[in-house]
Structure formats: C-alpha cells, structure tokens
Design an enzyme around this catalytic site. Structure first.
Site, PDB file in Angstrom:
ATOM      1  N   TYR A 158      26.009  19.082  -0.199  1.00  0.00           N
ATOM      2  CA  TYR A 158      25.416  17.985  -0.961  1.00  0.00           C
ATOM      3  C   TYR A 158      24.305  17.337  -0.160  1.00  0.00           C
ATOM      4  CZ  TYR A 158      24.890  13.750  -3.754  1.00  0.00           C
ATOM      5  OH  TYR A 158      24.383  12.733  -4.523  1.00  0.00           O
ATOM      6  N   ASP A 207      21.676  18.001   7.819  1.00  0.00           N
ATOM      7  CA  ASP A 207      21.808  16.790   7.028  1.00  0.00           C
ATOM      8  C   ASP A 207      22.984  16.003   7.599  1.00  0.00           C
ATOM      9  OD1 ASP A 207      22.137  14.796   5.212  1.00  0.00           O
ATOM     10  OD2 ASP A 207      22.187  16.083   3.429  1.00  0.00           O
ATOM     11  N   LYS A 253      23.225   6.346   5.259  1.00  0.00           N
ATOM     12  CA  LYS A 253      24.515   5.673   5.389  1.00  0.00           C
ATOM     13  C   LYS A 253      24.615   4.747   6.611  1.00  0.00           C
ATOM     14  CE  LYS A 253      26.386   8.616   1.999  1.00  0.00           C
ATOM     15  NZ  LYS A 253      26.492  10.010   1.667  1.00  0.00           N
TER      16      LYS A 253
HETATM   17  C1  PLP Z   1      25.361  10.627   0.739  1.00  0.00           C
HETATM   18  C2  PLP Z   1      24.647  11.867   1.140  1.00  0.00           C
HETATM   19  C3  PLP Z   1      23.324  12.121   0.753  1.00  0.00           C
HETATM   20  C4  PLP Z   1      22.592  11.237  -0.209  1.00  0.00           C
HETATM   21  O1  PLP Z   1      22.374   9.955   0.287  1.00  0.00           O
HETATM   22  P1  PLP Z   1      22.062   8.775  -0.749  1.00  0.00           P
HETATM   23  O2  PLP Z   1      21.795   7.598   0.138  1.00  0.00           O
HETATM   24  O3  PLP Z   1      23.266   8.643  -1.619  1.00  0.00           O
HETATM   25  O4  PLP Z   1      20.861   9.193  -1.535  1.00  0.00           O
HETATM   26  C5  PLP Z   1      22.694  13.235   1.263  1.00  0.00           C
HETATM   27  N1  PLP Z   1      23.333  14.081   2.092  1.00  0.00           N
HETATM   28  C6  PLP Z   1      24.596  13.877   2.480  1.00  0.00           C
HETATM   29  C7  PLP Z   1      25.242  14.833   3.430  1.00  0.00           C
HETATM   30  C8  PLP Z   1      25.306  12.775   2.006  1.00  0.00           C
HETATM   31  O5  PLP Z   1      26.572  12.609   2.360  1.00  0.00           O
END
Ligand code: PLP
Length: 445
Positions: free
Chosen positions: A142, A234, A263
């Site tokens: 994701y 990521d 985050k």
């Molecule tokens: C939460 C998340 C995203 C997206 O971040 P948002 O601030 O919700 O747009 C992208 N990559 C990973 C691994 C995530 O956990």
C-alpha cells in the site's frame, strides 16, 4: 455499551459525506463510533464509552493522545504566531536536519502533506531521474491513494484496482509477490532496462504485517543496482517506528536510494516527505527538472510538532518502552493462540502487532517464534506463515471484521477494523493495559 449518539451522528454523516466518512477504513460495521476526545492510550466516544486504543490514528500517534509537553508548547506557539506563510521557516530546516542525521539513506528531504503525496512524488522523481517509466511494486502493498500503485494482477496482466484509473496508467506498473525472489528476478531479466524503481514497504504493514524473509530486501538492492533502477522504501508506517530513529532500513541493514515518510514525522498533523541522496532529491524543482510543489508543504505547525516528536524520542526511553510492550503483547497473544486458535499467526515487530487468522499450520509450536513471526526457516510453521499479501488475503478475514473486532470493541479494546492494517502500541500504554488486552483476546479468540 450504548452507541445512540454515534449512531445518530453517522446517520447525519451519511447525508453529507460518501459512506459517512472521510477515509474508507473508518466506516466500520454496523456504524463507526464517533470520537469525542483522546486520553493517553484511550479514546472516548460520543456516548462516553472508553476504549483502549491500538489504532493510534493508523500510525502517527507514537505517544498516544496526550502530546508530550515540548510538543504541545511548540504546537501552541507556532499556531499562535500565525499558522503558515508561503515563505520558508527555520523549523523546516531543523526537521530536515534531524531526519538527515538519523536515517541512513537520507541527505536531503522534501516535505509534503501526506504519505500519498510522498509516494506520488517519489515515483515521479524516480521516473524523472532515470528517464524510465516502469515501476515494480509488491502485490497488496500500500502506497496511499495514487494512480500508479492502485493496481492488481500479475506481471504482464495488470489492471487498475479501482474505477477511475485508465488501463494505460496501470500498464507502467509491475506488481510482484513480496518475498518472492524468482518473480522479481524474472521481471528484471525481461524489463530491467525500463524499470525506474522498485517501490516497497520494507515490512508490509497494511496487509497483515508481513516481515521480509532473510535476504529479500538485499536481493532488491542488488537487482536495482545491477539494472540502474532506484530502490524506494516506503517507510510511511515503519519510519521512526521500526528500528527507532534509523527506521526499518537501519534495522534490516539495506539502504534504499529514496525513502518516503509520513505519519509519525508530523507529530499527529498531516505530513509526508521524500528523502534520499542529494544527487537524486535535487532533481525536484526548483533545483531540478521534476516538478514538485505545495501550498501547505513544510507547514510550520506540522514541522514543529514532528520535530519535537522525534527529538523527544531521541532524548527519552520511547522506543525501549513501546518495543518492550509490543513484545510482551505479541508474546502473550502467541500463548493464547496456542490454546485457542493454533492455526493463527502472530505477526509484527517493534511496536507493531497483528494476528493473522491463517487457516492451517502444525499444532506443535514449540520451536516457533515466541513474540511475532520473524520468518525463521527453521520454524515448523515457516511454510504456513504469510509471505505475501495474498497469503494474508486468504486468511479468515470475515471472521476478524464481523466477530473478533466487534467482540474486542465491546470489551473496550479498539483494534483496526479489518484483518489487514497494523496495530500500534504507544508510549502512553502501560503493562496493565497489555494485561487487560490479553484478557480480552482470551475471551474473543
Ligand atoms: C499510510 C500509508 C501511506 C499513505 O499515507 P497517507 O498519509 O494516508 O496518504 C502510504 N504508504 C504507506 C506504507 C502507508 O502506511
């Protein structure tokens, strides 16, 4: 538990917001509880019910719901000075210096406003830097709501995973199974010279939590090096959580070319960032030819919250505390699972945890990981522990959503609503909270 007030609010919300929410995972069945306020490791809903919270905003809230004093005073002071300017401020430099000092891959940082924006920009950057179009991603990984990664399928047979994305976009993305060395090697043999980047979470944290098998991340590093592609981690979830201040890349000892953050680095406010070697990050405008810009980027209140958040972690026993409680919780759940549901797999590392409702496995667990799956080949459950997102998808996902999650909620424990998203222990959690949570697991499993 009474939920009348939440039910009435959801009724109103359904008239003015699609699905009654602003982010899909929040629309829990039969209707979500509406939060009135946070209190340490707890949230209190509109009907006055208190829940021990392991959702923690889906990742940002390393300290729970009470800001540490320096964070609170920085937020108040920056907000009252005037929230933002459209001109640079010192706090952006301070935050960038902190990230560059601690994260192995990072020399320079561009701050943005969400994890999604970070991964969108990282993909554009990789394409701009390499002059190539294709990106390799992990199936069921994701990276937020971005067009290039909302795809599904196999190499050579890829489709958008949502309406609204042209098939022609999806054709530039190659999804491979996580932890599968052969498939990604074959993809590089065929398309290596066209691949701008491999984009992956170092630990799949949005699909059950799947740890990398020994050598997999290094294999991706070697393949991308051989073919002149970039390796992009990521770390929106794992950043400043797994591996502490050095992030997951430090813990696993594999340094990517580019890292995306989000985050935790915003201290509870909207944030994202793209970091890496100067030579690559300087491709972003205005230094380079890859356009990247944002009205709210580097927002002073967010920067102040994020910087003070990380500084507090550097100066206190934050990671020791959350990792110790995370391990205690995973260990406790592992013992409960052994008695109540021996086919289930306890996963997670550091302060992340989840129980994957896997359907099979040997009942003898004596040689198994005692505090969360580490993908040890010598483990009798090695062939049954999830290796890919698809393995997690094959688990009893309905059971989590319809029975287990509901029962935990009724016992006052707030978990992520489906089988897939990670859960988090915060600095506000205590040993007593963990014991109370284990009692609830005993009843609900
Ligand atoms: C939460 C998340 C995203 C997206 O971040 P948002 O601030 O919700 O747009 C992208 N990559 C990973 C691994 C995530 O956990």
């Amino acid at each position: 538990m009474n939920h009348d007030e939440s039910r009435a609010l959801y009724d109103r919300a359904l008239s003015v917001m699609p699905g009654g929410v602003n982010s899909s995972v929040r629309a829990t069945r039969p209707y979500p509880f509406f939060v009135e306020r946070g209190d340490g490791a707890h949230v209190v809903d509109a009907d006055g019910n208190r829940y021990l919270d392991y959702v923690m905003g889906y990742g940002p809230l390393l300290y729970g719901h009470d800001m540490p004093d320096p964070v609170r005073s920085a937020v108040q002071s920056y907000a009252s000075d005037g929230p933002m300017y459209g001109a640079p401020t010192e706090i952006e430099v301070e935050h960038a210096e902190f990230v560059a000092r601690h994260v192995p891959s990072v020399e320079m940082v561009r701050f943005v406003n969400s994890g999604t924006e970070a991964t969108v920009s990282a993909v554009r950057l990789a394409r701009g830097y390499t002059g190539r179009d294709k990106i390799v991603v992990m199936q069921a990984g994701y990276h937020g709501a971005q067009e290039s990664t909302l795809v599904e399928g196999e190499p050579g047979d890829v489709h958008p995973s949502t309406r609204g994305i042209p098939q022609s976009f999806a054709e530039h993305t190659i999804p491979v199974p996580f932890n599968d060395r052969e498939t990604v090697t074959e993809v590089f043999e065929e398309h290596g010279d066209d691949v701008a980047a491999v984009l992956t979470e170092p630990v799949l944290a949005n699909k059950g939590i799947v740890a990398p098998v020994d050598g997999y991340l290094q294999h991706l590093r070697d393949l991308t090096d051989e073919h002149g592609s970039l390796l992009v981690f990521d770390e929106v979830i794992t950043g400043f959580r797994v591996g502490g201040l050095q992030c997951a890349q430090g813990k696993f000892g594999v340094t990517p070319d580019v890292t995306t953050f989000g985050k935790i680095i915003g201290g509870g406010f909207p944030v994202g960032a793209i970091g890496g070697k100067s030579e690559i990050i300087e491709q972003f405008s205005p230094a380079g030819p890859v356009f990247q810009s944002g009205t709210f980027s580097g927002h002073p209140v967010t920067m102040a919250a994020g910087y003070e958040y990380l500084k507090f972690a550097a100066e206190n026993d934050v990671y020791d505390h959350v990792n110790r409680l995370g391990e205690k919780l995973r260990r406790g759940i592992t013992d409960i699972v052994e008695d109540h549901a021996p086919s289930y797999t306890v996963v997670g590392t550091d302060s992340m945890f989840k129980t994957v409702f896997t359907r099979e496995g040997p009942s003898d667990r004596s040689e198994c990981c005692s505090a969360g799956c580490e993908q040890r080949e010598s483990c009798t459950r090695y062939d049954y522990c999830p290796k890919t997102g698809a393995d997690v998808g094959d688990a009893e996902t309905e059971r989590w959503e319809r029975i287990f999650w509901q029962e935990m909620k009724e016992q006052g424990v707030f978990l992520t609503a489906n089988q897939f998203e990670s859960q988090f222990v915060s600095y506000a959690h205590t040993d007593e909270d963990i014991e109370e949570t284990l009692e609830a697991y005993k009843t609900a499993l």
